[in-house]
Design an enzyme around this catalytic site. Sequence first.
Site, PDB file in Angstrom:
ATOM      1  N   ALA A  66       3.354  -8.895   7.808  1.00 51.27           N
ATOM      2  CA  ALA A  66       2.394  -9.999   7.741  1.00 51.27           C
ATOM      3  C   ALA A  66       0.983  -9.427   7.802  1.00 51.27           C
ATOM      4  O   ALA A  66       0.770  -8.307   8.282  1.00 51.27           O
ATOM      5  CB  ALA A  66       2.644 -10.964   8.895  1.00 51.27           C
ATOM      6  N   GLY A 109       7.148  -8.784   9.029  1.00 49.66           N
ATOM      7  CA  GLY A 109       7.393 -10.051   8.329  1.00 49.66           C
ATOM      8  C   GLY A 109       8.016  -9.849   6.960  1.00 49.66           C
ATOM      9  O   GLY A 109       8.764 -10.711   6.478  1.00 49.66           O
ATOM     10  N   GLU A 112      11.549  -9.452   7.555  1.00 52.16           N
ATOM     11  CA  GLU A 112      12.099 -10.791   7.846  1.00 52.16           C
ATOM     12  C   GLU A 112      12.297 -11.581   6.552  1.00 52.16           C
ATOM     13  O   GLU A 112      13.285 -12.299   6.399  1.00 52.16           O
ATOM     14  CB  GLU A 112      11.187 -11.539   8.821  1.00 52.16           C
ATOM     15  N   GLU A 132       6.310  -4.535  15.105  1.00 56.38           N
ATOM     16  CA  GLU A 132       5.588  -5.537  15.900  1.00 56.38           C
ATOM     17  C   GLU A 132       5.296  -5.047  17.313  1.00 56.38           C
ATOM     18  O   GLU A 132       4.246  -5.324  17.891  1.00 56.38           O
ATOM     19  CB  GLU A 132       6.407  -6.843  15.978  1.00 56.38           C
TER      20      GLU A 132
HETATM   21  N1  DAK Z   1      -1.914  -6.305   7.272  1.00 57.73           N
HETATM   22  C1  DAK Z   1      -3.164  -6.153   6.744  1.00 57.73           C
HETATM   23  N2  DAK Z   1      -3.582  -5.042   6.106  1.00 57.73           N
HETATM   24  C2  DAK Z   1      -2.701  -4.044   5.997  1.00 57.73           C
HETATM   25  C3  DAK Z   1      -1.392  -4.095   6.526  1.00 57.73           C
HETATM   26  C4  DAK Z   1      -1.011  -5.314   7.201  1.00 57.73           C
HETATM   27  N3  DAK Z   1       0.246  -5.502   7.679  1.00 57.73           N
HETATM   28  N4  DAK Z   1      -0.753  -2.942   6.274  1.00 57.73           N
HETATM   29  C5  DAK Z   1      -1.640  -2.177   5.605  1.00 57.73           C
HETATM   30  N5  DAK Z   1      -2.798  -2.833   5.439  1.00 57.73           N
HETATM   31  C6  DAK Z   1      -4.013  -2.352   4.759  1.00 57.73           C
HETATM   32  C7  DAK Z   1      -4.710  -1.280   5.578  1.00 57.73           C
HETATM   33  O1  DAK Z   1      -5.554  -1.860   6.549  1.00 57.73           O
HETATM   34  C8  DAK Z   1      -5.473  -0.553   4.499  1.00 57.73           C
HETATM   35  O2  DAK Z   1      -6.636  -1.316   4.162  1.00 57.73           O
HETATM   36  P1  DAK Z   1      -8.041  -0.580   3.831  1.00 57.73           P
HETATM   37  O3  DAK Z   1      -8.314   0.272   5.005  1.00 57.73           O
HETATM   38  O4  DAK Z   1      -7.765   0.230   2.571  1.00 57.73           O
HETATM   39  O5  DAK Z   1      -8.994  -1.709   3.612  1.00 57.73           O
HETATM   40  C9  DAK Z   1      -4.534  -0.605   3.293  1.00 57.73           C
HETATM   41  O6  DAK Z   1      -3.658  -1.687   3.542  1.00 57.73           O
HETATM   42  C10 DAK Z   1      -3.726   0.686   3.136  1.00 57.73           C
HETATM   43  O7  DAK Z   1      -3.044   0.919   4.378  1.00 57.73           O
HETATM   44  P2  DAK Z   1      -3.017   2.350   5.103  1.00 57.73           P
HETATM   45  O8  DAK Z   1      -4.267   3.106   4.797  1.00 57.73           O
HETATM   46  O9  DAK Z   1      -2.686   2.107   6.520  1.00 57.73           O
HETATM   47  O10 DAK Z   1      -1.799   3.035   4.328  1.00 57.73           O
HETATM   48  P3  DAK Z   1      -0.892   4.232   4.840  1.00 57.73           P
HETATM   49  O11 DAK Z   1      -0.086   4.628   3.645  1.00 57.73           O
HETATM   50  O12 DAK Z   1      -1.695   5.282   5.541  1.00 57.73           O
HETATM   51  O13 DAK Z   1       0.088   3.596   5.930  1.00 57.73           O
HETATM   52  C11 DAK Z   1       1.640   1.916   6.796  1.00 57.73           C
HETATM   53  C12 DAK Z   1       1.113   2.708   5.558  1.00 57.73           C
HETATM   54  C13 DAK Z   1       2.620   0.868   6.270  1.00 57.73           C
HETATM   55  C14 DAK Z   1       2.401   2.904   7.703  1.00 57.73           C
HETATM   56  C15 DAK Z   1       0.451   1.308   7.570  1.00 57.73           C
HETATM   57  O14 DAK Z   1      -0.375   0.623   6.628  1.00 57.73           O
HETATM   58  C16 DAK Z   1       0.881   0.344   8.633  1.00 57.73           C
HETATM   59  O15 DAK Z   1       1.353   0.748   9.690  1.00 57.73           O
HETATM   60  N6  DAK Z   1       0.695  -0.958   8.325  1.00 57.73           N
HETATM   61  C17 DAK Z   1       0.957  -1.990   9.319  1.00 57.73           C
HETATM   62  C18 DAK Z   1       2.452  -2.212   9.540  1.00 57.73           C
HETATM   63  C19 DAK Z   1       2.637  -3.377  10.483  1.00 57.73           C
HETATM   64  O16 DAK Z   1       2.394  -3.241  11.674  1.00 57.73           O
HETATM   65  N7  DAK Z   1       2.950  -4.526   9.915  1.00 57.73           N
HETATM   66  C20 DAK Z   1       2.793  -5.820  10.558  1.00 57.73           C
HETATM   67  C21 DAK Z   1       3.919  -6.115  11.562  1.00 57.73           C
HETATM   68  S1  DAK Z   1       3.628  -7.686  12.339  1.00 57.73           S
HETATM   69  C22 DAK Z   1       4.531 -15.272  11.485  1.00 57.73           C
HETATM   70  C23 DAK Z   1       5.519 -14.797  10.635  1.00 57.73           C
HETATM   71  C24 DAK Z   1       5.731 -13.406  10.551  1.00 57.73           C
HETATM   72  C25 DAK Z   1       4.947 -12.529  11.300  1.00 57.73           C
HETATM   73  C26 DAK Z   1       3.983 -13.025  12.158  1.00 57.73           C
HETATM   74  C27 DAK Z   1       3.761 -14.403  12.245  1.00 57.73           C
HETATM   75  N8  DAK Z   1       4.255 -16.694  11.576  1.00 57.73           N
HETATM   76  C28 DAK Z   1       4.970 -17.621  10.698  1.00 57.73           C
HETATM   77  C29 DAK Z   1       3.263 -17.220  12.444  1.00 57.73           C
HETATM   78  C30 DAK Z   1       5.137 -11.092  11.113  1.00 57.73           C
HETATM   79  C31 DAK Z   1       4.388 -10.172  11.777  1.00 57.73           C
HETATM   80  C32 DAK Z   1       4.354  -8.777  11.317  1.00 57.73           C
HETATM   81  O17 DAK Z   1       4.787  -8.428  10.219  1.00 57.73           O
END
Ligand code: DAK
Length: 258
Positions: A66, A109, A112, A132
């Site tokens: 997400a 997400g 999911e 998460e």
């Molecule tokens: N959200 C926003 N931006 C993201 C992102 C994310 N999940 N993942 C990556 N980006 C953005 C980065 O900020 C970066 O932006 P700029 O700096 O270029 O502006 C760009 O995408 C490239 O990312 P990286 O530079 O980080 O790329 P790398 O290859 O170095 O790393 C990575 C890839 C996948 C390991 C890393 O990007 C990462 O760890 N990303 C976050 C993974 C994560 O934590 N995902 C979110 C989990 S929480 C809900 C329903 C569902 C959910 C919540 C609420 N409701 C219905 C209310 C679900 C929650 C989640 O998914």
Amino acid sequence: MVNKETIKTWTEDRVGVIQLDRSKVLNALNRRMVTEILQTLEEWDRDDKISVMVVTGNDKLFAAGADIDEMAEDDSISLELLNQFAEWDRIAWVKKPIIAAVNGYCLGGAFELALSCDLIVAAEDAQFGFPEINLGVMPGAGGTVRLTKLMGRTKALEWLWLGEYMTAKTACENGVVNRTVAPELVFEETMKLARKIARQAPLSVRMIKETVNKSVDHSVYEAMQFERKNFYMLFSSEDQKEGMNAFVKKRKPRFKGK
Ligand code: DAK
């Protein structure tokens, strides 16, 4: 091809394809994207020309979860008022098969979303995970529940607590993923599978999905009563007459979904 704000959609044969399209932020699912996905799935669920749906990312990744930027300032009350889970829940009500085609990262997400689909085809090097916990939260759109049902309690706890990524191979060995293929073949293999299912008797496909889903959440007895009801129901269909007559007359059946 239709370009929406966050997704692209098109149809091939009887298969509808949704491609997540926010590559600058690794396809992070924002609210707009979830709404567009749901609107498309529901529209195609009512469309006689579509039999199977595919959700995919690009050749590098499915999605990195997400949109964290969008969630960062949320609090429990704003989330409750937004009630976006209601929208996520509706994926489970889609009656036609949905297949996720996954390359690269499929996180949070996005995992999911893939688990809400019926089948997952993944690249050998795809990575699945729930990060998460690294953000101080936990999965909330069915991740803990669906992963536990598929892998069992102990393995699910380990993945969820560590927040590490599992390879597609591990996901496949644990029943989370249906099949793994070479990265460049993911979409092609998914479409082959989708076309095969699309050629099956449509009402049978639909009733089998409904019955299998029932068996996940109900006792064997209850699920078998439900199975029997759907079994009887199919004997009221034109396709049952067509399928059985075609067999007797040694010809190919022509199913109409009626
Ligand atoms: N959200 C926003 N931006 C993201 C992102 C994310 N999940 N993942 C990556 N980006 C953005 C980065 O900020 C970066 O932006 P700029 O700096 O270029 O502006 C760009 O995408 C490239 O990312 P990286 O530079 O980080 O790329 P790398 O290859 O170095 O790393 C990575 C890839 C996948 C390991 C890393 O990007 C990462 O760890 N990303 C976050 C993974 C994560 O934590 N995902 C979110 C989990 S929480 C809900 C329903 C569902 C959910 C919540 C609420 N409701 C219905 C209310 C679900 C929650 C989640 O998914």
